[in-house]
Design an enzyme around this catalytic site. Structure first.
Site, PDB file in Angstrom:
ATOM      1  CD  GLN A  79      -3.047  -0.712   2.283  1.00  0.00           C
ATOM      2  OE1 GLN A  79      -3.067  -1.401   3.282  1.00  0.00           O
ATOM      3  NE2 GLN A  79      -3.862   0.308   2.112  1.00  0.00           N
ATOM      4  CG  HIS A  80       0.284   3.479   2.407  1.00  0.00           C
ATOM      5  ND1 HIS A  80      -1.010   3.929   2.527  1.00  0.00           N
ATOM      6  CD2 HIS A  80       0.473   2.587   3.414  1.00  0.00           C
ATOM      7  CE1 HIS A  80      -1.568   3.337   3.578  1.00  0.00           C
ATOM      8  NE2 HIS A  80      -0.701   2.519   4.114  1.00  0.00           N
ATOM      9  CG  ASP A 241       0.287  -5.144   1.495  1.00  0.00           C
ATOM     10  OD1 ASP A 241      -0.485  -4.247   1.895  1.00  0.00           O
ATOM     11  OD2 ASP A 241       1.513  -5.107   1.704  1.00  0.00           O
TER      12      ASP A 241
END
Length: 497
Positions: A79-80, A241
């Site tokens: 992520q991110h 994830d």
């Protein structure tokens, strides 16, 4: 005879699993390591081209007869992260990752422009924390102005791999909620937060459309040929994830609590309604299945134990023996394992601390235990916020690399005072992506099974790996956890200054 595949692009490696839903077995599993570019300012980056190379290498390792039976696949991605691409789809710069803390100042800058932390939470359901995608845009504008000027689309790592697979630019609600811009209550982008990120530019025009959880896309024929899969393969939306690990552990219905012990540690629960904390004690994310996923994330989990093992010249495979040789609480030794800064507790500029050293506990075994305990206590710190908000849980489903350690499974059971189960499929995120692909292709074919039905049928736990809390050890860990909190309170002013 149809098969489904799940791709998990993590921080340390890219993994592929191929699942036979009729036989309920994984028929192929491959992985390739990934390198990270690190800098003293907290930068943590990867080259998106490396993800693509790893993807191709993983599929080459799978028998062609298996690849030829794949009908659908989905991607799980860390992520991110921020992948900047231009109008032609070319990558403009290395991807800044979830564990990148170089943009901590930009988090404050954006939230101040929006009216402060409370106003940011009111707009999106979350504060903008170090590592979130939003903070990476003003950093890029300052440090990579040419890339920022050519930026056409903002993609997350999972989005970029979907773009490679399909040629289409889209995202999905779960991963999008980790950008910091998505109002998780309304599932729409916050125009106010986008303006606060860059008042001179319409960043909304750079965001891909948000796809629904059950959408399917055609695979790009050239990519299908390169991977050795049929040109008829469908690509499901996939997700972050953690969202895919939620599917892979069956955390798609109320009352389930999942914990992932990977490079980062995560603790997440499913909810049918948004679960927003006004103080931002947890991440109020969307799930990738149409619900919500309140989540606690720590940035230092297996990275702490691996660093200690490397420093003392042994393998983490030998770590359980060190746990057996030492007592709960590490004889007073405490590690605050904030080697990458930390998100829970919120210390983006934090550093690791060893406290309580003496002549009896200054040993590799004690320090390894302190690292494992410290990583677990950080998750317990977040869990306490869940419980304080009235959430109740009866057991923990454990996934991630740390779940392979019997000592760590028992440690989690003892620290949290809850039974611990481990799914039979160890790669929770990749397996969850495969199950999402199975669910989506089933719906397209007229199957009415819900994602909950799919996980109930395909997610099983291994009784041989289950652990139950030991009351005496739980008591010892409770005292050690209190000591951890005292040290945390003491160093917090120093690490925020």
């Amino acid at each position: 005879m149809d098969l489904v595949a799940g791709i998990d692009a993590g921080t340390q490696s890219l993994k592929v699993v191929v699942y036979d839903p009729a036989g309920r077995i994984v028929v192929a599993s491959t992985s390739m390591p990934l390198d990270m570019i690190s800098a003293a300012d907290g930068s943590r980056e990867q080259l998106p081209a490396d993800w693509v190379s790893a993807l191709h290498a993983c599929f080459r390792q799978i028998d062609p007869s298996v690849r030829s039976r794949i009908v659908a696949l989905a991607v799980s991605g860390q992520q991110h992260g921020f992948v900047a691409v231009d109008g032609a789809g070319d990558v403009l710069a290395p991807a800044k990752l979830w564990c990148d803390t170089s943009t901590a100042a930009e988090c404050t800058q954006i939230m101040d422009a929006a009216g402060g932390i409370a106003r940011t939470i009111a707009l999106a359901g979350n504060p903008i924390l170090a590592g979130y995608t939003a903070s990476k845009l003003p950093w890029t504008k300052t440090h990579r102005p040419a890339a920022y000027a050519q930026l056409a689309t903002i993609l997350l790592p999972h989005d970029y791999l979907n773009f490679v697979l399909t040629g289409q630019r889209f995202c999905e609600y779960g991963d999008a909620s980790g950008t910091g811009w998505l109002d998780v209550r309304s599932r729409s982008w916050s125009a106010e937060l986008l303006r606060a990120t860059d008042p001179q530019r319409d960043l909304g025009a750079c965001l891909p459309r948000i796809a629904n959880p059950d959408e399917l896309f055609d695979i790009d024929p050239t990519t299908a040929n390169a991977l050795g899969v049929p040109a008829t393969v469908k690509v499901a939306v996939g997700g972050g994830d953690n969202m895919m690990a939620a599917i892979g552990t069956g955390c798609v219905e109320q009352g389930r609590l999942a914990m992932s012990l990977g490079t980062s540690g995560t603790l997440f629960a499913y909810s049918d309604t948004p679960v927003v904390d006004p103080d931002g004690a947890w991440a109020a994310f969307c799930s990738s299945t149409g619900g919500w996923l309140p989540l606690i994330c720590t940035m230092n989990c297996t990275v702490a134990t691996e660093q200690v093992a490397t420093a003392f010249g042994f393998s983490t495979r030998d770590g359980d023996a060190h746990l057996r040789d030492t007592a709960p609480g590490a004889d007073g030794l405490v590690m605050l394992p904030f080697l990458n800064g930390e998100r829970t507790p919120d210390l983006p500029l934090g550093k690791g601390v060893l406290a309580g050293l003496d002549t009896t506990n200054m040993t590799p075994a004690h320090i390894y235990r302190a690292a494992m305990e410290g990583a677990t206590y950080s998750l317990k710190y977040g869990y306490d916020a869940f419980v304080g908000a009235g959430m109740q849980f009866e057991r923990i489903v454990l996934t991630g690399g740390g779940s392979n350690s019997a000592a760590w499974r028992q440690l989690v059971a003892d620290v949290f005072g809850l039974p611990v189960d481990v799914p039979t499929q160890p790669e929770g995120a990749a397996f969850g992506a495969a199950l999402q692909a199975l669910w989506a292709i089933g719906l397209a074919r007229g199957d009415t099974a819900s994602i909950m039905d799919v996980t109930r049928l395909h997610v099983a736990v291994d009784p041989a790996l289950s652990m139950r809390p030991d009351p005496q050890r739980s008591q010892a860990y409770a005292a050690a956890y209190t000591r951890f909190l005292r040290y945390l309170d003491a160093i917090t002013p120093l690490q925020r200054g």
